[in-house]
Design a protein around this motif. Structure first.
Motif, PDB file in Angstrom:
ATOM      1  N   ARG A 100      -9.969  -0.272  -9.539  1.00  0.00           N
ATOM      2  CA  ARG A 100      -8.879  -1.113  -9.879  1.00  0.00           C
ATOM      3  C   ARG A 100      -8.578  -1.067 -11.332  1.00  0.00           C
ATOM      4  N   GLU A 155       0.807  -1.228   0.235  1.00  0.00           N
ATOM      5  CA  GLU A 155       0.022  -0.236  -0.055  1.00  0.00           C
ATOM      6  C   GLU A 155       0.908   1.248  -0.148  1.00  0.00           C
ATOM      7  N   SER A 190      -3.190   3.586  -2.785  1.00  0.00           N
ATOM      8  CA  SER A 190      -2.852   2.619  -3.948  1.00  0.00           C
ATOM      9  C   SER A 190      -2.374   1.240  -3.107  1.00  0.00           C
ATOM     10  N   CYS A 191      -2.660   0.217  -3.850  1.00  0.00           N
ATOM     11  CA  CYS A 191      -2.166  -1.513  -3.419  1.00  0.00           C
ATOM     12  C   CYS A 191      -1.941  -2.048  -4.499  1.00  0.00           C
ATOM     13  N   THR A 192      -0.655  -2.259  -4.893  1.00  0.00           N
ATOM     14  CA  THR A 192      -0.278  -3.036  -5.875  1.00  0.00           C
ATOM     15  C   THR A 192       0.246  -4.301  -5.226  1.00  0.00           C
ATOM     16  N   TYR A 239      -7.234   1.030  -6.069  1.00  0.00           N
ATOM     17  CA  TYR A 239      -6.951   2.255  -5.482  1.00  0.00           C
ATOM     18  C   TYR A 239      -8.274   2.428  -4.572  1.00  0.00           C
ATOM     19  N   THR A 295      -3.152  -3.008  -9.720  1.00  0.00           N
ATOM     20  CA  THR A 295      -3.341  -2.090  -8.467  1.00  0.00           C
ATOM     21  C   THR A 295      -4.774  -1.740  -8.343  1.00  0.00           C
ATOM     22  N   LYS A 311      -2.211  -2.660 -14.139  1.00  0.00           N
ATOM     23  CA  LYS A 311      -1.204  -2.482 -13.294  1.00  0.00           C
ATOM     24  C   LYS A 311      -1.266  -3.206 -11.983  1.00  0.00           C
TER      25      LYS A 311
END
Length: 119
Positions: free
Chosen positions: A71, A6, A21-23, A79, A77, A75
């Motif tokens: 999302r 995050e 953000s969470c990748t 959000y 990711t 990516k």
């Protein structure tokens, strides 16, 4: 191995906005979606929002109308756009792989990012 990272937390005044953000890295085959939880000092971790792979969302009443989950699959990711922030939104925010309102339905978790809202 699945990892979630995050970012985007910080200090903001009441009424302000932040975007978390969470990748995700690694394979999450079979997971139905993603979610965000938060935990304030001295309190239990609480559900914020989840998003199914098909795009359906579920928001906690406390954030409905102020927070938006999205999302970007390209990516990897997810959000969390947070608007009209309140001091009671102060917490460590965690993203996780899974769906539903119970943390028990989530298999993988990030390390969390601190959000502090000043009055």
């Amino acid at each position: 191995q699945v990892q979630l990272v995050e970012s985007g937390g910080g200090l903001v005044q009441a009424g302000g906005s932040l975007r978390l953000s969470c990748t995700i890295s690694g394979r999450t085959i079979g997971s139905p979606g993603m979610g965000w939880f938060r935990q304030a000092p001295g309190k239990e971790r609480e559900f914020v929002v989840s998003i199914w792979n098909g795009g359906s969302t579920d928001y906690a009443d406390s954030v409905k109308g102020r927070f938006t989950i999205s999302r970007d699959n390209a990516k990897n990711t997810v959000y969390l756009q947070m608007n009209s922030l309140k001091p009671e939104d102060t917490a460590v925010y965690f993203c996780a792989v899974g769906v539903g309102r119970s943390s028990g339905w989530y298999r993988y978790w990030g390390q969390g990012t601190q959000v502090t809202v000043s009055s």
